[in-house]
Design a protein around this motif. Structure first.
Motif, PDB file in Angstrom:
ATOM      1  N   LEU A  86      -0.349  -0.081  -4.392  1.00 27.02           N
ATOM      2  CA  LEU A  86      -1.788   0.145  -4.515  1.00 27.02           C
ATOM      3  C   LEU A  86      -2.102   1.524  -3.937  1.00 27.02           C
ATOM      4  CD1 LEU A  86      -3.082  -3.394  -3.530  1.00 27.02           C
ATOM      5  CD2 LEU A  86      -3.178  -2.333  -5.781  1.00 27.02           C
ATOM      6  N   PRO A  87      -2.772   2.379  -4.704  1.00 25.09           N
ATOM      7  CA  PRO A  87      -2.997   3.761  -4.290  1.00 25.09           C
ATOM      8  C   PRO A  87      -3.718   3.880  -2.946  1.00 25.09           C
ATOM      9  CG  PRO A  87      -3.608   3.454  -6.596  1.00 25.09           C
ATOM     10  CD  PRO A  87      -3.342   2.092  -6.033  1.00 25.09           C
ATOM     11  N   ASP A  88      -3.117   4.650  -2.038  1.00 22.87           N
ATOM     12  CA  ASP A  88      -3.704   4.970  -0.732  1.00 22.87           C
ATOM     13  C   ASP A  88      -3.890   3.747   0.165  1.00 22.87           C
ATOM     14  OD1 ASP A  88      -4.682   7.430   0.704  1.00 22.87           O
ATOM     15  OD2 ASP A  88      -6.461   6.184   0.967  1.00 22.87           O
ATOM     16  N   GLY A  89      -3.322   2.611  -0.209  1.00 19.25           N
ATOM     17  CA  GLY A  89      -3.486   1.396   0.594  1.00 19.25           C
ATOM     18  C   GLY A  89      -2.693   1.442   1.886  1.00 19.25           C
TER      19      GLY A  89
ATOM     20  N   SER B  32     -11.657   1.237  -3.368  1.00 21.67           N
ATOM     21  CA  SER B  32     -12.267   0.337  -2.392  1.00 21.67           C
ATOM     22  C   SER B  32     -11.301  -0.791  -2.053  1.00 21.67           C
ATOM     23  CB  SER B  32     -13.563  -0.258  -2.947  1.00 21.67           C
ATOM     24  OG  SER B  32     -13.289  -1.237  -3.933  1.00 21.67           O
ATOM     25  N   HIS B  33     -11.500  -1.365  -0.867  1.00 21.97           N
ATOM     26  CA  HIS B  33     -10.647  -2.475  -0.445  1.00 21.97           C
ATOM     27  C   HIS B  33     -10.829  -3.684  -1.362  1.00 21.97           C
ATOM     28  CE1 HIS B  33      -9.034  -5.150   3.048  1.00 21.97           C
ATOM     29  NE2 HIS B  33      -8.078  -4.800   2.216  1.00 21.97           N
ATOM     30  N   GLN B  34     -12.073  -3.973  -1.714  1.00 20.70           N
ATOM     31  CA  GLN B  34     -12.330  -5.123  -2.581  1.00 20.70           C
ATOM     32  C   GLN B  34     -11.644  -4.950  -3.935  1.00 20.70           C
ATOM     33  OE1 GLN B  34     -13.926  -8.028  -1.599  1.00 20.70           O
ATOM     34  NE2 GLN B  34     -13.745  -7.016   0.388  1.00 20.70           N
ATOM     35  N   ALA B  35     -11.694  -3.747  -4.478  1.00 21.67           N
ATOM     36  CA  ALA B  35     -11.037  -3.492  -5.760  1.00 21.67           C
ATOM     37  C   ALA B  35      -9.519  -3.632  -5.629  1.00 21.67           C
ATOM     38  CB  ALA B  35     -11.398  -2.107  -6.280  1.00 21.67           C
ATOM     39  N   HIS B  36      -8.982  -3.203  -4.502  1.00 20.16           N
ATOM     40  CA  HIS B  36      -7.535  -3.343  -4.286  1.00 20.16           C
ATOM     41  C   HIS B  36      -7.146  -4.812  -4.141  1.00 20.16           C
ATOM     42  CE1 HIS B  36      -6.493   0.690  -4.580  1.00 20.16           C
ATOM     43  NE2 HIS B  36      -6.027   0.969  -3.377  1.00 20.16           N
ATOM     44  N   LEU B  37      -7.979  -5.619  -3.496  1.00 15.23           N
ATOM     45  CA  LEU B  37      -7.692  -7.048  -3.405  1.00 15.23           C
ATOM     46  C   LEU B  37      -7.735  -7.684  -4.792  1.00 15.23           C
ATOM     47  CD1 LEU B  37      -9.639  -8.090  -0.165  1.00 15.23           C
ATOM     48  CD2 LEU B  37      -7.207  -7.534  -0.404  1.00 15.23           C
ATOM     49  N   ASP B  38      -8.692  -7.261  -5.612  1.00 10.61           N
ATOM     50  CA  ASP B  38      -8.750  -7.741  -6.998  1.00 10.61           C
ATOM     51  C   ASP B  38      -7.464  -7.369  -7.739  1.00 10.61           C
ATOM     52  OD1 ASP B  38     -11.317  -8.794  -6.698  1.00 10.61           O
ATOM     53  OD2 ASP B  38     -12.306  -7.004  -7.500  1.00 10.61           O
ATOM     54  N   SER B  39      -7.028  -6.135  -7.561  1.00 10.28           N
ATOM     55  CA  SER B  39      -5.804  -5.680  -8.224  1.00 10.28           C
ATOM     56  C   SER B  39      -4.585  -6.453  -7.736  1.00 10.28           C
ATOM     57  CB  SER B  39      -5.586  -4.183  -7.980  1.00 10.28           C
ATOM     58  OG  SER B  39      -6.610  -3.412  -8.570  1.00 10.28           O
ATOM     59  N   ALA B  40      -4.544  -6.717  -6.434  1.00 14.52           N
ATOM     60  CA  ALA B  40      -3.428  -7.482  -5.873  1.00 14.52           C
ATOM     61  C   ALA B  40      -3.360  -8.865  -6.513  1.00 14.52           C
ATOM     62  CB  ALA B  40      -3.577  -7.599  -4.359  1.00 14.52           C
TER      63      ALA B  40
ATOM     64  N   LEU C 182      -3.628  -3.267   2.661  1.00 13.33           N
ATOM     65  CA  LEU C 182      -3.944  -2.856   1.279  1.00 13.33           C
ATOM     66  C   LEU C 182      -5.268  -2.110   1.200  1.00 13.33           C
ATOM     67  CD1 LEU C 182      -2.906  -6.146  -0.608  1.00 13.33           C
ATOM     68  CD2 LEU C 182      -1.453  -4.261   0.180  1.00 13.33           C
ATOM     69  N   LYS C 183      -5.735  -1.609   2.331  1.00 17.56           N
ATOM     70  CA  LYS C 183      -7.038  -0.947   2.394  1.00 17.56           C
ATOM     71  C   LYS C 183      -6.894   0.561   2.208  1.00 17.56           C
ATOM     72  CE  LYS C 183     -11.195  -0.763   5.287  1.00 17.56           C
ATOM     73  NZ  LYS C 183     -11.801  -1.230   6.570  1.00 17.56           N
ATOM     74  N   PRO C 184      -7.630   1.140   1.240  1.00 19.53           N
ATOM     75  CA  PRO C 184      -7.591   2.586   1.044  1.00 19.53           C
ATOM     76  C   PRO C 184      -8.636   3.291   1.910  1.00 19.53           C
ATOM     77  CG  PRO C 184      -8.887   1.599  -0.681  1.00 19.53           C
ATOM     78  CD  PRO C 184      -8.420   0.456   0.199  1.00 19.53           C
TER      79      PRO C 184
ATOM     80  N   GLY D 129       0.832  -1.196   0.000  1.00 17.98           N
ATOM     81  CA  GLY D 129       0.000   0.000   0.000  1.00 17.98           C
ATOM     82  C   GLY D 129       0.866   1.244   0.000  1.00 17.98           C
ATOM     83  N   ASP D 130       0.439   2.272  -0.710  1.00 17.96           N
ATOM     84  CA  ASP D 130       1.192   3.527  -0.777  1.00 17.96           C
ATOM     85  C   ASP D 130       1.544   4.086   0.596  1.00 17.96           C
ATOM     86  OD1 ASP D 130       1.492   3.919  -3.482  1.00 17.96           O
ATOM     87  OD2 ASP D 130      -0.229   5.258  -3.696  1.00 17.96           O
ATOM     88  N   ARG D 131       0.601   3.940   1.556  1.00 17.19           N
ATOM     89  CA  ARG D 131       0.796   4.571   2.867  1.00 17.19           C
ATOM     90  C   ARG D 131       0.962   3.532   3.977  1.00 17.19           C
ATOM     91  NH1 ARG D 131      -4.116   4.845   5.659  1.00 17.19           N
ATOM     92  NH2 ARG D 131      -5.851   4.025   4.437  1.00 17.19           N
ATOM     93  N   ASP D 132       1.504   2.379   3.624  1.00 20.27           N
ATOM     94  CA  ASP D 132       1.753   1.320   4.612  1.00 20.27           C
ATOM     95  C   ASP D 132       2.648   1.864   5.732  1.00 20.27           C
ATOM     96  OD1 ASP D 132       2.639  -1.001   6.017  1.00 20.27           O
ATOM     97  OD2 ASP D 132       2.331  -2.220   4.225  1.00 20.27           O
ATOM     98  N   ALA D 133       2.191   1.729   6.977  1.00 16.38           N
ATOM     99  CA  ALA D 133       2.949   2.245   8.125  1.00 16.38           C
ATOM    100  C   ALA D 133       4.213   1.440   8.395  1.00 16.38           C
ATOM    101  CB  ALA D 133       2.060   2.253   9.373  1.00 16.38           C
ATOM    102  N   LEU D 134       4.353   0.285   7.748  1.00 20.45           N
ATOM    103  CA  LEU D 134       5.543  -0.550   7.922  1.00 20.45           C
ATOM    104  C   LEU D 134       6.450  -0.472   6.695  1.00 20.45           C
ATOM    105  CD1 LEU D 134       3.477  -1.617  10.052  1.00 20.45           C
ATOM    106  CD2 LEU D 134       4.573  -3.839   9.834  1.00 20.45           C
TER     107      LEU D 134
END
Length: 210
Positions: free
Chosen positions: A174-177, A190-198, A181-183, A149-154
């Motif tokens: 993944l944008p804003d994830g 959406s989270h579901q769309a990001h999971l699809d993209s992943a 991977l949740k935006p 995710g773009d903004r993963d804290a780790l």
């Protein structure tokens, strides 16, 4: 030493076999792992999920044990691999900590294993960016896909840009994830769309390596 709990999610005419390790806080039956596994099955990819020893112990007696040290995590993952019997190309995959373990195993070439997939790689502990965990991604002997995710804290996109990693590593963002991977809603994703993209990224990587 006990045998890790296994959960096979298999389909007919599969093209690849993924061994999927959970993260530090959620087991093999977590919603994240379930959602990714369903999508992989839909792409004709078999999935074997398992629990690390500490997680099985946690579920057995209800006490919140911390994750085991890396040598024990590696031993568990390697034990799971001895129970895999397939002619399909094998890929090691993990969520967060599980991805770090999978990437560490990739420091050696393993029979039948074609690559490693890390979903939300923990480049450093939260709020401790100086404690880097880059070695597995620097010493890998196998191709590695990191979906971050773009903004993963780790390990956010801006931080990762400065890391020196192996040429065998590819990182897709993944944008804003966040780390799951949740935006955020305001992002328009959406989270579901990001999971699809992943899973699109995972499938492409598998097709490239197998």
């Amino acid at each position: 030493m006990t045998t890790p709990s296994l959960l096979k999610k298999e389909v007919n005419n599969a093209r690849a076999y993924v061994v999927f390790a959970h993260g530090a806080g959620a087991d093999k039956d977590s919603e994240f792992i379930e959602q990714i596994s369903i999508r992989l099955n839909q792409r004709a990819i078999n999935v074997l999920c398992f629990n690390f020893y500490y997680m099985d112990k946690r579920l057995l007696d209800g006490k919140r044990y911390p994750p085991d040290r890396m040598p024990k995590l590696l031993s568990c993952f390697e034990q799971v691999l001895t129970q895999v019997t397939t002619e399909l190309p094998i890929f090691l995959m993990g969520k967060s900590m599980g991805g770090r373990v999978a990437a560490t195993i990739a420091g050696q070439v393993l029979k039948g294993v074609k690559g490693v997939i890390c979903l939300g790689y923990p480049f450093h502990p939260q709020k401790q960016p100086q404690k880097l965990r880059l070695e597995p991604l620097q010493q890998t002997q196998l191709p590695v896909l990191v979906v971050q995710g773009d903004r993963d804290a780790l390990g956010c996109r801006a931080e990762i840009a400065d890391y020196q990693l192996s040429e065998l590593c590819q990182i897709n963002f993944l944008p804003d994830g966040d780390h799951d991977l949740k935006p955020r809603k305001k992002s328009g994703f959406s989270h579901q769309a990001h999971l699809d993209s992943a899973v699109d990224m995972i499938e492409s990587f598998i097709n490239e390596q197998r």
